[in-house]
Each structure stands twice: as structure tokens, then as C-alpha cells.
Write a protein that holds these residues in place. Sequence first.
Motif, PDB file in Angstrom:
ATOM      1  N   GLN A 193       0.647  -1.337   0.105  1.00  0.00           N
ATOM      2  CA  GLN A 193       0.233  -0.123   0.044  1.00  0.00           C
ATOM      3  C   GLN A 193       0.997   1.045   0.097  1.00  0.00           C
ATOM      4  O   GLN A 193       0.779   2.647  -0.965  1.00  0.00           O
ATOM      5  CB  GLN A 193      -0.511   0.004   1.112  1.00  0.00           C
ATOM      6  N   ARG A 194       1.370   1.025   0.834  1.00  0.00           N
ATOM      7  CA  ARG A 194       2.871   2.162   0.734  1.00  0.00           C
ATOM      8  C   ARG A 194       3.733   2.709  -0.332  1.00  0.00           C
ATOM      9  O   ARG A 194       3.841   3.643  -1.111  1.00  0.00           O
ATOM     10  CB  ARG A 194       4.082   1.954   1.856  1.00  0.00           C
ATOM     11  N   ALA A 195       4.451   1.766  -1.111  1.00  0.00           N
ATOM     12  CA  ALA A 195       4.514   1.273  -2.546  1.00  0.00           C
ATOM     13  C   ALA A 195       3.498   1.994  -3.588  1.00  0.00           C
ATOM     14  O   ALA A 195       4.267   2.832  -4.223  1.00  0.00           O
ATOM     15  CB  ALA A 195       5.263   0.044  -2.869  1.00  0.00           C
ATOM     16  N   ARG A 196       2.773   2.151  -3.152  1.00  0.00           N
ATOM     17  CA  ARG A 196       1.513   2.165  -4.072  1.00  0.00           C
ATOM     18  C   ARG A 196       1.193   3.333  -4.209  1.00  0.00           C
ATOM     19  O   ARG A 196       1.436   4.409  -5.123  1.00  0.00           O
ATOM     20  CB  ARG A 196       0.124   1.367  -4.570  1.00  0.00           C
ATOM     21  N   ALA A 197       1.202   4.062  -2.807  1.00  0.00           N
ATOM     22  CA  ALA A 197       1.168   5.642  -2.640  1.00  0.00           C
ATOM     23  C   ALA A 197       2.244   6.480  -3.388  1.00  0.00           C
ATOM     24  O   ALA A 197       2.026   7.883  -3.464  1.00  0.00           O
ATOM     25  CB  ALA A 197       0.700   5.769  -1.638  1.00  0.00           C
ATOM     26  N   PHE A 198       3.420   5.809  -2.939  1.00  0.00           N
ATOM     27  CA  PHE A 198       4.834   6.299  -3.352  1.00  0.00           C
ATOM     28  C   PHE A 198       4.711   6.475  -4.767  1.00  0.00           C
ATOM     29  O   PHE A 198       5.265   7.097  -5.538  1.00  0.00           O
ATOM     30  CB  PHE A 198       6.014   5.584  -2.767  1.00  0.00           C
ATOM     31  N   ALA A 199       4.440   5.465  -5.670  1.00  0.00           N
ATOM     32  CA  ALA A 199       4.327   5.352  -6.989  1.00  0.00           C
ATOM     33  C   ALA A 199       3.705   5.920  -7.596  1.00  0.00           C
ATOM     34  O   ALA A 199       3.660   6.818  -8.801  1.00  0.00           O
ATOM     35  CB  ALA A 199       4.003   3.786  -7.320  1.00  0.00           C
ATOM     36  N   GLU A 200       2.758   6.598  -7.097  1.00  0.00           N
ATOM     37  CA  GLU A 200       1.464   7.430  -7.645  1.00  0.00           C
ATOM     38  C   GLU A 200       1.814   8.983  -7.664  1.00  0.00           C
ATOM     39  O   GLU A 200       1.731   9.046  -8.742  1.00  0.00           O
ATOM     40  CB  GLU A 200       0.171   7.404  -6.648  1.00  0.00           C
ATOM     41  N   ARG A 201       2.954   8.888  -7.209  1.00  0.00           N
ATOM     42  CA  ARG A 201       3.747  10.498  -7.131  1.00  0.00           C
ATOM     43  C   ARG A 201       4.792  10.208  -7.670  1.00  0.00           C
ATOM     44  O   ARG A 201       5.714  11.812  -8.186  1.00  0.00           O
ATOM     45  CB  ARG A 201       4.234  10.723  -5.757  1.00  0.00           C
ATOM     46  N   VAL A 202       5.586   9.307  -8.333  1.00  0.00           N
ATOM     47  CA  VAL A 202       6.593   9.175  -8.739  1.00  0.00           C
ATOM     48  C   VAL A 202       6.582   9.565 -10.916  1.00  0.00           C
ATOM     49  O   VAL A 202       5.421   9.425 -11.492  1.00  0.00           O
ATOM     50  CB  VAL A 202       7.593   8.085  -9.490  1.00  0.00           C
ATOM     51  N   HIS A 203       7.299   9.987 -11.639  1.00  0.00           N
ATOM     52  CA  HIS A 203       7.037  10.656 -12.429  1.00  0.00           C
ATOM     53  C   HIS A 203       9.077  10.850 -13.692  1.00  0.00           C
ATOM     54  O   HIS A 203       9.460  11.437 -13.044  1.00  0.00           O
ATOM     55  CB  HIS A 203       6.721  12.279 -12.934  1.00  0.00           C
ATOM     56  N   GLU A 204       8.912  10.011 -15.170  1.00  0.00           N
ATOM     57  CA  GLU A 204      10.016  10.483 -15.771  1.00  0.00           C
ATOM     58  C   GLU A 204       9.652  12.365 -15.621  1.00  0.00           C
ATOM     59  O   GLU A 204       8.642  13.200 -15.585  1.00  0.00           O
ATOM     60  CB  GLU A 204       9.808   9.762 -16.618  1.00  0.00           C
ATOM     61  N   LEU A 205      11.294  12.726 -15.795  1.00  0.00           N
ATOM     62  CA  LEU A 205      11.551  14.128 -15.689  1.00  0.00           C
ATOM     63  C   LEU A 205      10.901  15.038 -16.521  1.00  0.00           C
ATOM     64  O   LEU A 205       9.764  15.892 -16.963  1.00  0.00           O
ATOM     65  CB  LEU A 205      12.802  15.061 -15.776  1.00  0.00           C
ATOM     66  N   VAL A 206      10.744  14.773 -18.116  1.00  0.00           N
ATOM     67  CA  VAL A 206      10.012  15.581 -19.474  1.00  0.00           C
ATOM     68  C   VAL A 206       8.399  15.354 -19.259  1.00  0.00           C
ATOM     69  O   VAL A 206       7.803  16.070 -19.737  1.00  0.00           O
ATOM     70  CB  VAL A 206      10.552  14.688 -20.579  1.00  0.00           C
ATOM     71  N   SER A 207       8.130  13.829 -18.574  1.00  0.00           N
ATOM     72  CA  SER A 207       6.271  13.696 -18.370  1.00  0.00           C
ATOM     73  C   SER A 207       5.601  14.621 -17.429  1.00  0.00           C
ATOM     74  O   SER A 207       5.238  15.263 -17.871  1.00  0.00           O
ATOM     75  CB  SER A 207       6.086  12.655 -18.796  1.00  0.00           C
ATOM     76  N   PHE A 208       7.107  14.796 -16.532  1.00  0.00           N
ATOM     77  CA  PHE A 208       6.903  15.975 -15.511  1.00  0.00           C
ATOM     78  C   PHE A 208       6.375  16.871 -15.768  1.00  0.00           C
ATOM     79  O   PHE A 208       5.559  17.902 -15.225  1.00  0.00           O
ATOM     80  CB  PHE A 208       7.650  15.827 -14.086  1.00  0.00           C
ATOM     81  N   LEU A 209       6.851  18.112 -16.708  1.00  0.00           N
ATOM     82  CA  LEU A 209       7.236  19.653 -17.098  1.00  0.00           C
ATOM     83  C   LEU A 209       5.889  19.635 -17.546  1.00  0.00           C
ATOM     84  O   LEU A 209       5.086  20.068 -17.572  1.00  0.00           O
ATOM     85  CB  LEU A 209       8.232  19.146 -17.490  1.00  0.00           C
ATOM     86  N   VAL A 210       5.885  18.558 -18.816  1.00  0.00           N
ATOM     87  CA  VAL A 210       4.508  18.147 -19.729  1.00  0.00           C
ATOM     88  C   VAL A 210       3.403  17.938 -18.865  1.00  0.00           C
ATOM     89  O   VAL A 210       2.017  19.216 -19.137  1.00  0.00           O
ATOM     90  CB  VAL A 210       4.777  17.704 -20.823  1.00  0.00           C
ATOM     91  N   ASP A 211       3.398  16.780 -18.493  1.00  0.00           N
ATOM     92  CA  ASP A 211       1.915  16.655 -17.765  1.00  0.00           C
ATOM     93  C   ASP A 211       0.970  16.940 -16.671  1.00  0.00           C
ATOM     94  O   ASP A 211       0.389  17.329 -16.751  1.00  0.00           O
ATOM     95  CB  ASP A 211       1.772  15.216 -17.673  1.00  0.00           C
ATOM     96  N   VAL A 212       2.751  17.040 -15.886  1.00  0.00           N
ATOM     97  CA  VAL A 212       1.802  17.268 -14.801  1.00  0.00           C
ATOM     98  C   VAL A 212       2.096  19.384 -14.186  1.00  0.00           C
ATOM     99  O   VAL A 212       1.395  19.575 -13.832  1.00  0.00           O
ATOM    100  CB  VAL A 212       2.731  17.003 -13.294  1.00  0.00           C
ATOM    101  N   ARG A 213       2.938  19.642 -15.058  1.00  0.00           N
ATOM    102  CA  ARG A 213       3.507  21.247 -15.129  1.00  0.00           C
ATOM    103  C   ARG A 213       2.915  21.946 -15.897  1.00  0.00           C
ATOM    104  O   ARG A 213       2.845  23.089 -15.710  1.00  0.00           O
ATOM    105  CB  ARG A 213       4.675  21.580 -14.401  1.00  0.00           C
ATOM    106  N   GLY A 214       2.414  21.272 -17.045  1.00  0.00           N
ATOM    107  CA  GLY A 214       1.666  21.775 -17.928  1.00  0.00           C
ATOM    108  C   GLY A 214       2.526  22.451 -18.705  1.00  0.00           C
ATOM    109  O   GLY A 214       2.534  24.020 -19.314  1.00  0.00           O
TER     110      GLY A 214
END
Length: 180
Positions: free
Chosen positions: A34-55
Motif C-alpha cells: 500500500q505504501r509502495a503504491r502511494a509512492f508510485a502514484e507520485r513518481v514521474h519521469e522528468l519530461v513527462s512531469f514538465l509537460v503532463d504535471v506542470r503543463g
Amino acid sequence: FEGYDYVVAPSGSCAAMLKLHYPRLMAGDDEAEQRARAFAERVHELVSFLVDVRGMSTVPGSFQGRVTYHDGCSGLRELKIKQQPRRLLAAMPGLELIEMPGTETCCGFGGLFSVKFPEISNDMVSAKAKSSEATGAELMLSGELGCLLNVAGKLSRQGSRVACRRIGRQHGAPIDLAVR
């Protein structure tokens, strides 16, 4: 990493390990899983983070020249990262993106693959180097550090003029992974 909103990894293989494989390693221990799944939901690759999360839709600076892009296997196949780097590259003034033949084809690095199967790996990276050179680009970019090391090494040994760089920026300057 509990308590952090995001965990951003510099490479698709690193992000895939944390996001997809780490929770599987904890299977069988309900609390750890359960803790690992909660952690995994917050993990992003750098470029996808910049585009998908940060817009992010614009990039600072400019680059005058032709580049090509290599899709690393983990980012492409496991994390579904394909258009995000291309969106950032398209936003950079002066940059001309030339898609290489076989951009989605593995470069042959694959962790221990290149050690266990060196002849096959060499054939694969040779094909990738040839594809990158066929574009006429001066740079091959990727979001996968292992691929860049592999292809940069091959290009360098062949005396190629194509250089390899990590897509992204660090402290206001391009991240320079491999210098010929």
C-alpha cells in the motif's frame, strides 16, 4: 519520500522501476505494498512531469540546428512517453526536429542486455547510430540516460559528428551527458 508531492526521476528506466516495479516487489506485505503504491502514484519521469504535471508548453532559450530524438524503451513502452518530449522540442525557437528511422527501436543497452549479449547489442546500437546519422541532425536527444551512454559511445568510436544530449536543463544550462 513520504510527505513529498512528487518524485521526479531523470530517466524513463528509473521512473518505471519506481512507478511500476517497486510496488510489485512489495506484493504479499499489505502495508508495504500500500505504501509502495502511494509512492508510485507520485513518481514521474522528468519530461513527462514538465509537460503532463506542470503543463510546460514553452521553453527558455533557443537552439539553432537540427536534432533527432530517441525514444527509450522504458519511457516509451512502460510509461507511454512519446509526445511529451516532442512538444517541448517543438516549442524551442530555431530547433528543427527530424524523426530518425526506427526511433522506437531499442538501442541495445537494456541494463545487463549489453553485457550478456554484446554482439546483438552492438548490432542494435550500430543500427541506431546509423539512423541518427541518416537524419543529418547534429544532436541526438533522449530522456533515457543509459541509451545516451550507449549511442554516444558508438557514435564517438565511429568518429561521428552527431553528439548525444539529455533533453532537459540543469541550472539554466543544457544537461551535457556525453561529450565527444
